[in-house]
Design an enzyme around this catalytic site. Structure first.
Site, PDB file in Angstrom:
ATOM      1  N   GLN A 163     -22.270 -21.346 -31.579  1.00  0.00           N
ATOM      2  CA  GLN A 163     -22.169 -20.498 -32.619  1.00  0.00           C
ATOM      3  C   GLN A 163     -21.281 -19.608 -33.042  1.00  0.00           C
ATOM      4  OE1 GLN A 163     -25.953 -18.492 -31.248  1.00  0.00           O
ATOM      5  NE2 GLN A 163     -25.328 -16.718 -32.380  1.00  0.00           N
ATOM      6  N   ASP A 185     -30.349 -10.316 -39.228  1.00  0.00           N
ATOM      7  CA  ASP A 185     -29.952 -11.704 -39.323  1.00  0.00           C
ATOM      8  C   ASP A 185     -30.722 -12.319 -40.609  1.00  0.00           C
ATOM      9  OD1 ASP A 185     -27.670 -11.726 -37.360  1.00  0.00           O
ATOM     10  OD2 ASP A 185     -29.506 -10.697 -36.397  1.00  0.00           O
ATOM     11  N   HIS A 229     -33.405  -5.090 -30.468  1.00  0.00           N
ATOM     12  CA  HIS A 229     -33.839  -5.996 -29.398  1.00  0.00           C
ATOM     13  C   HIS A 229     -35.431  -5.533 -28.820  1.00  0.00           C
ATOM     14  CE1 HIS A 229     -29.576  -7.027 -28.935  1.00  0.00           C
ATOM     15  NE2 HIS A 229     -30.104  -8.042 -29.466  1.00  0.00           N
TER      16      HIS A 229
HETATM   17  P1  AMP Z   1     -28.536 -11.068 -31.203  1.00  0.00           P
HETATM   18  O1  AMP Z   1     -28.594 -10.489 -29.681  1.00  0.00           O
HETATM   19  O2  AMP Z   1     -27.494 -10.202 -32.067  1.00  0.00           O
HETATM   20  O3  AMP Z   1     -28.370 -12.526 -31.247  1.00  0.00           O
HETATM   21  O4  AMP Z   1     -30.036 -10.708 -31.817  1.00  0.00           O
HETATM   22  C1  AMP Z   1     -31.261 -11.196 -31.227  1.00  0.00           C
HETATM   23  C2  AMP Z   1     -32.258 -11.156 -32.151  1.00  0.00           C
HETATM   24  O5  AMP Z   1     -32.386  -9.741 -32.318  1.00  0.00           O
HETATM   25  C3  AMP Z   1     -32.073 -11.791 -33.459  1.00  0.00           C
HETATM   26  O6  AMP Z   1     -33.342 -12.240 -34.018  1.00  0.00           O
HETATM   27  C4  AMP Z   1     -31.576 -10.444 -34.393  1.00  0.00           C
HETATM   28  O7  AMP Z   1     -31.767 -10.653 -35.783  1.00  0.00           O
HETATM   29  C5  AMP Z   1     -32.564  -9.338 -33.686  1.00  0.00           C
HETATM   30  N1  AMP Z   1     -31.739  -8.115 -34.075  1.00  0.00           N
HETATM   31  C6  AMP Z   1     -30.579  -7.879 -33.824  1.00  0.00           C
HETATM   32  N2  AMP Z   1     -30.227  -6.332 -34.362  1.00  0.00           N
HETATM   33  C7  AMP Z   1     -31.196  -5.917 -35.042  1.00  0.00           C
HETATM   34  C8  AMP Z   1     -31.666  -4.823 -35.590  1.00  0.00           C
HETATM   35  N3  AMP Z   1     -30.977  -3.836 -35.704  1.00  0.00           N
HETATM   36  N4  AMP Z   1     -33.001  -4.746 -35.894  1.00  0.00           N
HETATM   37  C9  AMP Z   1     -34.093  -5.846 -35.793  1.00  0.00           C
HETATM   38  N5  AMP Z   1     -33.635  -7.008 -35.067  1.00  0.00           N
HETATM   39  C10 AMP Z   1     -32.305  -7.176 -34.754  1.00  0.00           C
END
Ligand code: AMP
Length: 282
Positions: free
Chosen positions: A61, A150, A37
């Site tokens: 979701q 993702d 993040h």
């Molecule tokens: P989430 O909170 O898991 O829904 O993720 C929020 C955003 O952070 C989404 O766009 C994810 O793809 C991105 N994200 C989560 N984990 C990673 C990671 N390890 N590397 C890069 N982006 C990430």
């Protein structure tokens, strides 16, 4: 840094920012922030005058029996991380603010959402595209940043933004990993120390596939066999899917090229983890 919970207050702030000629960058998340993040936030800081971080564990979701209730939450810690990353506004609406009584509108992207996580998690992407549409309408960003962790989600959002003529630039960011290869994920918090070791089979199998591809192997069936073997060697791992698809259309491929996506979903105990790579990337 300020925290906003109300949709109308967020919209008013965004409108005022635009009126004063400021650009807005949005990083949508479900919170429990990690360095993945943070990398999105850093790039957002660079690209927008006003950096908005949304934190919303989006109920629509999550499927029945999934981890909506258990999903890790720590707003106090997220605030500290956000402050350090130069966030101007945290938009953290309560669920009733996003889905008030009488709510009945959803956004659906068709073919791209059918395979991979769309097949394993029916309704998941409908929830994602709906909440991202709402966040884009509320925050009105010039730029929105998403992670390639993702991969399918990023492809689906790009499609939705193009198809619905949404006036926002979608920026995709590379996967951030631990030094041992594990892709950062809020769900890693579910893993015991032993399970965390087991979870390394995902990134290990991606490395194996890329090395095989680099050495000249183009037959997807052969690469799949090796990937399957690496994951099968880990007793705690149960494969949801191992798929080779075109990195743009997400259609299945039999012959690999640089744009072939290898996408994995593997359960370690009760924790479902995803990871991916393009075979041609370093
Ligand atoms: P989430 O909170 O898991 O829904 O993720 C929020 C955003 O952070 C989404 O766009 C994810 O793809 C991105 N994200 C989560 N984990 C990673 C990671 N390890 N590397 C890069 N982006 C990430």
């Amino acid at each position: 840094m300020q925290t906003i919970e109300s949709v109308v207050a967020m919209q008013n702030l965004s409108r005022a920012a635009h009126r004063s000629g400021r650009t807005i960058a949005l990083v949508p998340t479900m919170g429990f922030l990690h360095d993945g993040h943070a990398s999105l936030l850093r790039e957002g800081r660079r690209r927008g005058d006003l950096l908005v971080l949304s934190i919303f564990v989006n109920p629509t979701q999550f499927g029945v029996g999934e981890d909506f209730e258990a999903y890790p939450r720590d707003l106090a810690r997220d605030r500290a991380v956000a402050e350090g990353a130069g966030v101007d506004v945290i938009f953290a609406p309560p669920a009733g603010e996003m889905y008030p009584a009488g709510y009945q509108t959803y956004v659906d992207v068709e073919r791209l959402t059918l395979p991979l996580c769309g097949a394993s998690r029916p309704g998941h992407f409908r929830g994602v595209t709906t909440v991202v549409s709402k966040l884009l309408n509320i925050v009105q960003p010039d730029v929105a940043l998403f992670g390639a962790k993702d991969y399918q989600q990023l492809a689906v959002i790009r499609r939705m933004v193009a198809d619905l003529n949404m006036p926002v630039e979608v920026v995709g960011m590379p996967i951030v990993r631990e030094v041992d290869g594990l892709a950062l994920s809020s769900r890693n918090a579910y893993l015991s120390p032993e399970q965390r070791q087991s979870a390394l089979c995902l990134s290990r199998s991606l490395r194996t596939a890329k090395a095989l591809y680099r050495s000249g192997e183009r037959n997807v069936a052969t690469v799949r066999e090796r990937v399957t073997a690496v994951i099968a060697a880990e007793p705690a791992a149960a494969v949801d899917y191992i798929e080779f698809r075109n990195g743009d259309s997400l259609e299945e491929v039999a012959v690999a090229d640089d744009r072939t996506l290898l996408a994995l979903a593997v359960k370690i105990g009760t924790t479902r983890l995803i990871d991916n790579c393009l075979l041609g990337e370093e």
